[in-house]
Design a protein around this motif. Structure first.
Motif, PDB file in Angstrom:
ATOM      1  N   LYS A   1     101.911  29.259  23.632  1.00 44.90           N
ATOM      2  CA  LYS A   1     101.680  27.890  23.272  1.00 44.90           C
ATOM      3  C   LYS A   1     100.742  27.150  24.008  1.00 44.90           C
ATOM      4  CE  LYS A   1     104.086  23.396  24.589  1.00 44.90           C
ATOM      5  NZ  LYS A   1     105.352  22.883  25.457  1.00 44.90           N
TER       6      LYS A   1
ATOM      7  N   THR B   1      93.438  34.797  22.397  1.00 46.07           N
ATOM      8  CA  THR B   1      94.308  35.813  21.560  1.00 46.07           C
ATOM      9  C   THR B   1      93.853  37.145  21.824  1.00 46.07           C
ATOM     10  OG1 THR B   1      94.351  34.011  20.059  1.00 46.07           O
ATOM     11  CG2 THR B   1      95.290  36.116  19.161  1.00 46.07           C
TER      12      THR B   1
ATOM     13  N   SER C   1      96.391  26.743  19.154  1.00 48.09           N
ATOM     14  CA  SER C   1      95.716  26.460  18.156  1.00 48.09           C
ATOM     15  C   SER C   1      94.258  26.546  18.367  1.00 48.09           C
ATOM     16  CB  SER C   1      96.259  25.103  17.432  1.00 48.09           C
ATOM     17  OG  SER C   1      95.886  23.992  18.375  1.00 48.09           O
TER      18      SER C   1
ATOM     19  N   TYR D   1      96.323  17.172  23.532  1.00 46.22           N
ATOM     20  CA  TYR D   1      96.965  18.380  22.735  1.00 46.22           C
ATOM     21  C   TYR D   1      98.096  18.414  22.679  1.00 46.22           C
ATOM     22  CZ  TYR D   1      91.860  19.723  22.927  1.00 46.22           C
ATOM     23  OH  TYR D   1      90.456  19.901  22.839  1.00 46.22           O
TER      24      TYR D   1
END
Length: 567
Positions: free
Chosen positions: A442, A425, A457, A561
């Motif tokens: 994504k 990120t 995530s 995932y």
């Protein structure tokens, strides 16, 4: 007629019992004209076994392919069995072996990269359009990652990479005959020396610096092998130096992992910083010879290396260390250290069983220091600035700088020099200008094709050695590919598995058969999850080297995932 009568009859037959005399030796006969042509091409070069791949390149560069008559002639000239020459020539993807009676390939080959970054940028459409528009004088092939993922899509016209390309741009390059690689501007010898370059090396050679001082600095900096394995650099140098001389050195510049291009970036911009680190490493382990193995997709780098080494030799910095630049031939497996060593020895790039390890039994059976380009690139800065400078650069409890090769759905792809332990990120937001317009983050590859796939995530996990294993992934060479909500992870995993299938050396059954079977199963609309999981585990547990051992990571990641992509 009895048996004894038959025997007597045979013995009494005219010519019976006489051995026929052959007019020629057994096997394929060497064409005298082809032998003369090969001898002329090789000139006064030594006919050493380890130079076989170099000479195959020499013949192909001249004639555009490798004919049966020239392979036979090369075998005789080098005093090798024809099968040895043939098996090496057919192992590598960039050698065009033409069997007797077959037509040679067209004079020009265009390769279109089908790596995951290029596929996302439209390489499939580019390949189809070029196949329709080019004539018989041009051959169009799909090819694995070319190490220019930040400039996708990429096509190679002859040896010239056309980047951010389109069908029109490639056709223009073909018409204009732009097939030679342009050499980029880089920091040359004079500019590098003017900024203090090679001062450290000269201090080492003159005795102003000690081996212990250099190795201790690397150990305190906690520099690790940045080709993917992450072994502590200072410790490796100590280990190799501890073995009996003569010792050798090999540099791995064969970054074929999809998504990786940092070594190319450094060699095209600041090659002497790498070379100084390499020569210091060779001085530490007292290497008798150093080999630099450069992938065939990087022709401009080979030109840069040869020019730079000639200048170093002229200035007396190579008086005690011969350095040879060796050319790969299109085999991802040669990024594995023992396969690379086999290739440098002029053989097929088949990974060796270990132990013994390369540090003890490497090139030509001698202890060998093997390092990656980026690892050596940092040596000068660590010693001159101090190990604390390097170690203090990390984030989230990690240490050092890392060069992240970032491609995919970000606005500003490229090589990003960032603290080790940065999160994906942070990397996207601070170094890549965020996501492309209309794309929502994504997923990402943290370590290229073999490093697994992680969801957004898990975007706050530090990117470094030892931080990703608990999620079934690893950092490897820090080849980061970013995906968006417009990408299907089943399709991504299939692209990566096709790469492994193509690049498997075929030596061990779990990898050779497993990757092929996985592609077939993953190409179906519905995945047989149980069978794929079993296949992945078998490849991981039973393959000889890291290719097969990591080939199942994309499968495992998608099953774990990305369940939404199965609907």
């Amino acid at each position: 007629m009895t048996e004894s009568t038959q025997t007597a009859s045979r013995r009494g037959h005219p010519g019976a019992g006489r051995k026929r005399t052959r007019k020629t030796p057994k096997g394929r006969q060497v064409d005298p004209a082809a032998l003369a042509e090969v001898r002329e091409l090789l000139g006064e070069e030594p006919r050493r076994r380890d130079l076989l791949i170099e000479y195959l390149h020499t013949v192909q560069d001249h004639y555009g392919h490798l004919s049966a008559r020239h392979l036979s002639a090369l075998a005789q000239e080098m005093r090798l069995a024809q099968t040895e020459v043939y098996e090496v020539a057919t192992f590598y993807a960039h050698f065009d072996v033409v069997r007797e009676g077959d037509e040679p390939p067209p004079p020009l080959t265009v390769r279109v990269c089908d790596g995951i970054a290029c596929e996302m940028a439209g390489a499939g459409t580019l390949l189809a359009e070029l196949s329709e528009q080019t004539g018989r004088e041009v051959r169009v092939l799909r090819a694995p990652c070319m190490g220019r993922c930040d400039k996708a899509p990429v096509a190679e016209v002859g040896h010239n990479h056309v980047m951010h390309t389109s069908t029109d741009a490639v056709m223009t390059a073909i018409r204009e005959g732009r097939t030679a690689p342009p050499v980029p501007e880089y920091i040359d010898y004079d500019a590098y020396v003017a900024n203090g370059g090679y001062t450290l090396l000269r201090e080492c050679l003159s005795g102003q610096r000690t081996v212990e001082e250099i190795v201790a600095a690397l150990e305190h900096s906690e520099l690790r092998g940045l080709g993917g394995a992450g072994f502590p650099t200072g410790r490796k140098w100590r280990i190799v130096r501890g073995y009996e001389a003569p010792r050798l050195m090999a540099v791995n510049c064969d970054e074929g992992e999809p998504g990786t291009f940092k070594d190319r970036h450094y060699l095209e911009h600041d090659p002497h910083r790498f070379l100084e680190g390499m020569l210091i490493a060779a001085w530490v382990v007292e290497a008798a010879t150093c080999y630099v193995y450069v992938r065939d997709e990087y022709p401009a780098i080979r030109a840069i290396m040869k020019k730079a080494l000639a200048r170093l030799a002229a200035d007396g910095l190579l008086d005690t260390l011969p350095v040879e630049v060796r050319r790969g031939a299109g085999a991802y497996i040669c990024g594995e250290e023992s396969a690379m060593i086999e290739s440098i020895e002029g053989k097929r790039g088949l990974p060796r069983n270990r132990p013994p390890y390369v540090a003890e039994v490497g090139l030509f059976g001698r202890p060998t220091l093997e390092n990656n380009v980026e690892t050596l690139y940092w040596v000068r800065d660590i010693v001159e600035r101090g190990p604390e400078w390097f170690a203090g650069a990390g984030r989230n409890g990690r240490k050092g700088w890392r060069s992240y090769s970032v491609s995919g759905r970000v606005r500003e792809p490229g090589v990003k020099l960032a603290p080790a332990g940065i999160t994906i990120t942070e990397l996207i937001d601070e170094f890549c200008g965020g996501m492309q317009d209309g794309h929502r983050f994504k997923a990402y590859l943290p370590g290229g094709a073999s490093g697994g796939i992680l969801p957004a995530s898990l975007g706050d996990v530090p990117l470094d050695f030892g931080t990703l294993e608990q999620y079934g992934c690893f950092i490897g060479s820090a080849a980061v590919v970013v995906f968006s909500d417009q990408d299907n992870m089943k399709g991504v995993a299939l692209n990566l598995m096709r790469f492994f299938e193509d690049e498997s050396c075929g030596q061990c059954t779990p990898c050779r058969a497993g990757t092929e079977k996985a592609v077939k199963l993953m190409s179906r609309d519905r995945w047989d999850e149980g069978l794929l999981s079993e296949l992945s585990k078998t490849m991981t547990d039973a393959s000889i080297c890291g290719l097969g051992q990591a080939a199942g990571n994309p499968i495992n990641s998608v099953l774990k995932y990305f369940r939404e992509d199965f609907s």
